[in-house]
Design a protein around this motif. Structure first.
Motif, PDB file in Angstrom:
ATOM      1  N   UNK A 191       0.828  -1.209   0.000  1.00  0.00           N
ATOM      2  CA  UNK A 191       0.000   0.000   0.000  1.00  0.00           C
ATOM      3  C   UNK A 191       0.860   1.255   0.000  1.00  0.00           C
ATOM      4  N   UNK A 192       0.196   2.397  -0.156  1.00  0.00           N
ATOM      5  CA  UNK A 192       0.969   3.639  -0.203  1.00  0.00           C
ATOM      6  C   UNK A 192       0.196   4.799   0.413  1.00  0.00           C
ATOM      7  N   UNK A 193       0.937   5.659   1.115  1.00  0.00           N
ATOM      8  CA  UNK A 193       0.376   6.898   1.650  1.00  0.00           C
ATOM      9  C   UNK A 193       1.166   8.039   1.031  1.00  0.00           C
ATOM     10  N   UNK A 194       0.462   9.052   0.532  1.00  0.00           N
ATOM     11  CA  UNK A 194       1.137  10.086  -0.246  1.00  0.00           C
ATOM     12  C   UNK A 194       1.471  11.309   0.594  1.00  0.00           C
ATOM     13  N   UNK A 195       2.289  12.172  -0.005  1.00  0.00           N
ATOM     14  CA  UNK A 195       2.736  13.384   0.679  1.00  0.00           C
ATOM     15  C   UNK A 195       1.551  14.271   1.058  1.00  0.00           C
ATOM     16  N   UNK A 196       0.711  14.539   0.066  1.00  0.00           N
ATOM     17  CA  UNK A 196      -0.454  15.381   0.330  1.00  0.00           C
ATOM     18  C   UNK A 196      -1.601  14.468   0.727  1.00  0.00           C
ATOM     19  N   UNK A 197      -2.252  14.736   1.878  1.00  0.00           N
ATOM     20  CA  UNK A 197      -3.394  13.887   2.243  1.00  0.00           C
ATOM     21  C   UNK A 197      -4.395  13.873   1.083  1.00  0.00           C
ATOM     22  N   UNK A 198      -4.791  12.691   0.635  1.00  0.00           N
ATOM     23  CA  UNK A 198      -5.630  12.631  -0.562  1.00  0.00           C
ATOM     24  C   UNK A 198      -6.877  11.785  -0.348  1.00  0.00           C
ATOM     25  N   UNK A 199      -7.721  12.156   0.657  1.00  0.00           N
ATOM     26  CA  UNK A 199      -8.981  11.417   0.774  1.00  0.00           C
ATOM     27  C   UNK A 199      -9.829  11.685  -0.465  1.00  0.00           C
ATOM     28  N   UNK A 200     -10.646  10.702  -0.853  1.00  0.00           N
ATOM     29  CA  UNK A 200     -11.512  10.911  -2.012  1.00  0.00           C
ATOM     30  C   UNK A 200     -12.596  11.914  -1.623  1.00  0.00           C
ATOM     31  N   UNK A 203      -5.250   3.154  12.735  1.00  0.00           N
ATOM     32  CA  UNK A 203      -4.708   4.452  12.338  1.00  0.00           C
ATOM     33  C   UNK A 203      -4.927   5.496  13.426  1.00  0.00           C
ATOM     34  N   UNK A 204      -5.378   5.059  14.627  1.00  0.00           N
ATOM     35  CA  UNK A 204      -5.589   5.951  15.773  1.00  0.00           C
ATOM     36  C   UNK A 204      -6.524   7.108  15.443  1.00  0.00           C
ATOM     37  N   UNK A 205      -7.549   6.811  14.653  1.00  0.00           N
ATOM     38  CA  UNK A 205      -8.479   7.858  14.262  1.00  0.00           C
ATOM     39  C   UNK A 205      -9.903   7.548  14.716  1.00  0.00           C
ATOM     40  N   UNK A 206     -10.125   6.285  15.131  1.00  0.00           N
ATOM     41  CA  UNK A 206     -11.486   5.827  15.425  1.00  0.00           C
ATOM     42  C   UNK A 206     -12.200   6.718  16.429  1.00  0.00           C
ATOM     43  N   UNK A 207     -11.521   7.011  17.553  1.00  0.00           N
ATOM     44  CA  UNK A 207     -12.174   7.773  18.617  1.00  0.00           C
ATOM     45  C   UNK A 207     -12.621   9.152  18.129  1.00  0.00           C
ATOM     46  N   UNK A 208     -11.860   9.717  17.192  1.00  0.00           N
ATOM     47  CA  UNK A 208     -12.180  11.073  16.740  1.00  0.00           C
ATOM     48  C   UNK A 208     -13.309  11.113  15.719  1.00  0.00           C
ATOM     49  N   UNK A 209     -13.521  10.022  15.011  1.00  0.00           N
ATOM     50  CA  UNK A 209     -14.485  10.086  13.913  1.00  0.00           C
ATOM     51  C   UNK A 209     -15.644   9.106  14.041  1.00  0.00           C
ATOM     52  N   UNK A 210     -15.681   8.333  15.126  1.00  0.00           N
ATOM     53  CA  UNK A 210     -16.663   7.249  15.163  1.00  0.00           C
ATOM     54  C   UNK A 210     -18.110   7.748  15.104  1.00  0.00           C
ATOM     55  N   UNK A 211     -18.325   9.009  15.509  1.00  0.00           N
ATOM     56  CA  UNK A 211     -19.693   9.533  15.493  1.00  0.00           C
ATOM     57  C   UNK A 211     -20.023  10.293  14.216  1.00  0.00           C
ATOM     58  N   UNK A 212     -19.071  10.403  13.316  1.00  0.00           N
ATOM     59  CA  UNK A 212     -19.352  11.171  12.091  1.00  0.00           C
ATOM     60  C   UNK A 212     -18.795  10.471  10.861  1.00  0.00           C
ATOM     61  N   UNK A 213     -19.020   9.168  10.817  1.00  0.00           N
ATOM     62  CA  UNK A 213     -18.475   8.385   9.703  1.00  0.00           C
ATOM     63  C   UNK A 213     -19.090   8.759   8.363  1.00  0.00           C
ATOM     64  N   UNK A 214     -20.285   9.381   8.406  1.00  0.00           N
ATOM     65  CA  UNK A 214     -20.930   9.718   7.134  1.00  0.00           C
ATOM     66  C   UNK A 214     -20.556  11.112   6.648  1.00  0.00           C
ATOM     67  N   UNK A 215     -19.715  11.818   7.415  1.00  0.00           N
ATOM     68  CA  UNK A 215     -19.264  13.134   6.951  1.00  0.00           C
ATOM     69  C   UNK A 215     -18.205  12.970   5.865  1.00  0.00           C
ATOM     70  N   UNK A 216     -18.028  14.039   5.101  1.00  0.00           N
ATOM     71  CA  UNK A 216     -17.038  13.995   4.023  1.00  0.00           C
ATOM     72  C   UNK A 216     -15.625  13.878   4.600  1.00  0.00           C
ATOM     73  N   UNK A 217     -14.808  13.082   3.930  1.00  0.00           N
ATOM     74  CA  UNK A 217     -13.422  12.934   4.358  1.00  0.00           C
ATOM     75  C   UNK A 217     -12.662  14.244   4.310  1.00  0.00           C
ATOM     76  N   UNK A 218     -13.117  15.147   3.424  1.00  0.00           N
ATOM     77  CA  UNK A 218     -12.430  16.425   3.270  1.00  0.00           C
ATOM     78  C   UNK A 218     -12.718  17.367   4.436  1.00  0.00           C
TER      79      UNK A 218
END
Lengths: 282, 287
Positions: free
Chosen positions: B117-126, B162-177
């Protein structure tokens, strides 16, 4: 000082060109205003519910409506879209992502030439390949003619919209082990959707008002929609025939139809502007 | 911090759990999970990196450092066959993943990219997808159909990793951006982990982030080495020193191509580099 004189000269040239381009812009806007105003003034007074819902009466008889022609235009636009959208959209994807640069340049050039072909030539072409062999004017041949006009517009706007999607999105998708086609359909196309929709709307607005190709293909039909292989009436055709007729009543119907068509195209353009504004605020 | 890591890796290397976790091949042959042999890469006619030979150990962090434009990014893009996607991109040499050349003619790059897999320099969520859909994208778009329950499990697991679950678990349907830069980058890490790769390539993953977000990602990387092999490109030498087990130094030769100068345990590269060029770079006299 010479620099002072040069500065003054530049200033006057600047004013002159600014003035000229303002006049040019003004002429364009005034012409548009005149066309809109003229059809509005002449058309709106004859537009009523009866006109929209009734079918045509024999020439010379008062009354009657343009229902059949409205339906005919909708059928033709729908048919042309059905034929043109798959080809146009796929061609756009091919151009932006899959073609080798040389092939892409050739296809792009061909599309641009096709977009520039006068619509009456497209009509004659459809006449030659469909109407003549089938021995009948038909809705289908008109749909094909309009689709030929539509394809290059859709292909090029789709290509442009897809190119606007950053390459990093494609790479991010590929890096997840997604194939190029799935990445295209799942990531790139959704990102370009508003642009693609705009292109489709513009193409629809363009073909809705086309008259010349219809003269050779749809011909016109006083009895409403019968079959895709039979002649069919349409708003632009009605405007063309009625405007030339000796009857006052038909002139009025032509004005009303022209007004309706202008409103349709204007409506689509406004919708397009609204869609693209949504994209910007996204 | 580096000392801690060193101790940790030394201690862990001797525990039987960690040993059994390592790939069998590696145990038997002493070879790395990735063996790069004579790798050269071109952009059309321009030779970008030249004859790189390197052996990357499994379940460790390998840092690639070097001056701007030396071909660090190109190098790791060759490891998941992403270089050939770029216009004019061309590669020679071999890259052995578990002993099999990923550039062999019968290998599908798509399969390789699922394993690496790969993670890029600029965060690139769809941008058109929600947080959930972003993480699920790798599974959804590589299959015909996925069960919702399974997706939910994978998304939660990946976001936790990715240590992100606690921060986003209540807003999974929000835009990644809608997330902050650091969160977006962790979202991209979660997205990469969701397809369960063996190796994760990171191309300057922190260069667009503030120091706190950077620290979070570095902690995260350390935790990930229990399961994953990480190769990170960075132009931040402190970061390489803090986080990596091994470091490779790449620089530009007199013809403008990137060459591998020195490769070894991070402590050794930073404490007493063998090559003069490495020393100059690390001490800040160059690049």
């Amino acid at each position: 000082m010479t620099t002072e004189r040069l500065y003054l000269r530049r200033k006057w040239i600047n004013r002159l060109t600014l003035g000229l381009s303002s006049i040019a812009a003004g002429v364009a806007i005034i012409l548009l205003g005149l066309i809109l105003g003229y059809t509005l003034v002449n058309g709106i007074s004859y537009l009523n519910l009866g006109l929209l819902t009734n079918v045509a009466k024999p020439a010379g008889e008062l009354g009657g409506g343009i229902r059949n022609e409205i339906i005919g235009t909708l059928i033709l636009v729908g048919l042309a879209s059905l034929l043109a959208l798959p080809v146009g959209l796929m061609a756009g994807m091919f151009l932006s992502d899959f073609a080798k640069p040389r092939v892409a340049a050739a296809v792009r050039f061909a599309a641009d030439v096709l977009a520039g072909v006068p619509s009456i030539v497209v009509g004659v072409f459809a006449y030659a390949i469909m109407v003549r062999p089938m021995h009948s004017y038909s809705a289908l041949s008109a749909g094909v003619a309009l689709a030929i006009i539509m394809i290059p517009i859709v292909a090029r706007t789709t290509e442009e919209s897809l190119r606007l999607v950053p390459n990093s999105m494609r790479e991010a998708a590929l890096a997840l082990g997604i194939t190029r086609w799935r990445a295209m359909l799942g990531v790139v196309v959704p990102g370009a959707l508003t642009g693609i929709a705009t292109g489709i709307m513009l193409a629809v607005a363009r073909i809705a008002g086309e008259t010349a190709p219809l003269i050779f293909t749809a011909l016109g039909n006083n009895f409403g929609f019968q079959s895709l292989l039979k002649p069919i009436g349409a708003l632009p055709l009605l405007i063309y025939t009625h405007a030339l007729s000796p009857y006052q009543d038909q002139h009025q119907q032509a004005w009303a139809a022209a007004f309706l068509l202008v409103i349709l195209v204007l409506g689509i353009s406004l919708l397009v502007r609204w869609i693209s504004r949504q994209r910007k605020t996204q | 911090m580096k000392g801690e890591n060193m101790i940790k890796s030394i201690v862990m290397a001797d525990t039987p759990v960690n040993r059994s976790a390592k790939s069998l091949l590696q145990e038997e042959t002493g070879k790395g999970i990735l063996e790069v042999e004579d790798l050269s890469a071109w952009y059309s006619d321009f030779l970008c990196i030249r004859d790189i030979n390197i052996s990357i150990p499994a379940r460790a962090i390998t840092a690639v450092i070097g001056p701007s434009g030396c071909g660090k990014s190109t190098f790791i893009r060759c490891l998941n066959r992403l270089h050939e996607v770029s216009h004019g991109g061309r590669v020679t040499g071999r890259v052995l993943l578990d002993g099999k050349d990923i550039y062999a003619s019968d290998v599908d790059p798509v399969v390789i990219r699922r394993r690496i897999g790969m993670v890029f320099q600029k965060p690139s969520p769809f941008p058109t997808m929600s947080i959930f859909d972003n993480v699920a994208a790798g599974l959804r778009l590589t299959r015909l159909w996925s069960r919702r329950r399974e997706l939910e499990e994978v998304v939660e697991k990946s976001l936790r990793q990715a240590a992100l679950w606690e921060e986003v678990k209540d807003k999974l349907d929000r835009s990644g951006a809608s997330l902050s830069g650091g969160q977006q980058q962790r979202l991209c890490i979660a997205r990469a982990l969701a397809v369960q790769p063996e190796i994760v390539l990171m191309d300057e993953p922190c260069s667009a982030l503030d120091p706190l977000a950077t620290l979070k990602i570095e902690d995260l990387m350390r935790n990930l080495t229990e399961e994953y092999t990480i190769i990170i490109v960075t132009h931040n030498m402190q970061q390489a020193a803090r986080v990596s087990d091994n470091t490779a130094f790449i620089t530009i030769d007199d013809q403008g191509a990137g060459v591998l100068v020195e490769y070894g345990p991070t402590s050794q590269i930073f404490a007493n580099p063998k090559d003069k060029r490495t020393e100059d770079y690390i001490t800040g006299r160059f690049g």
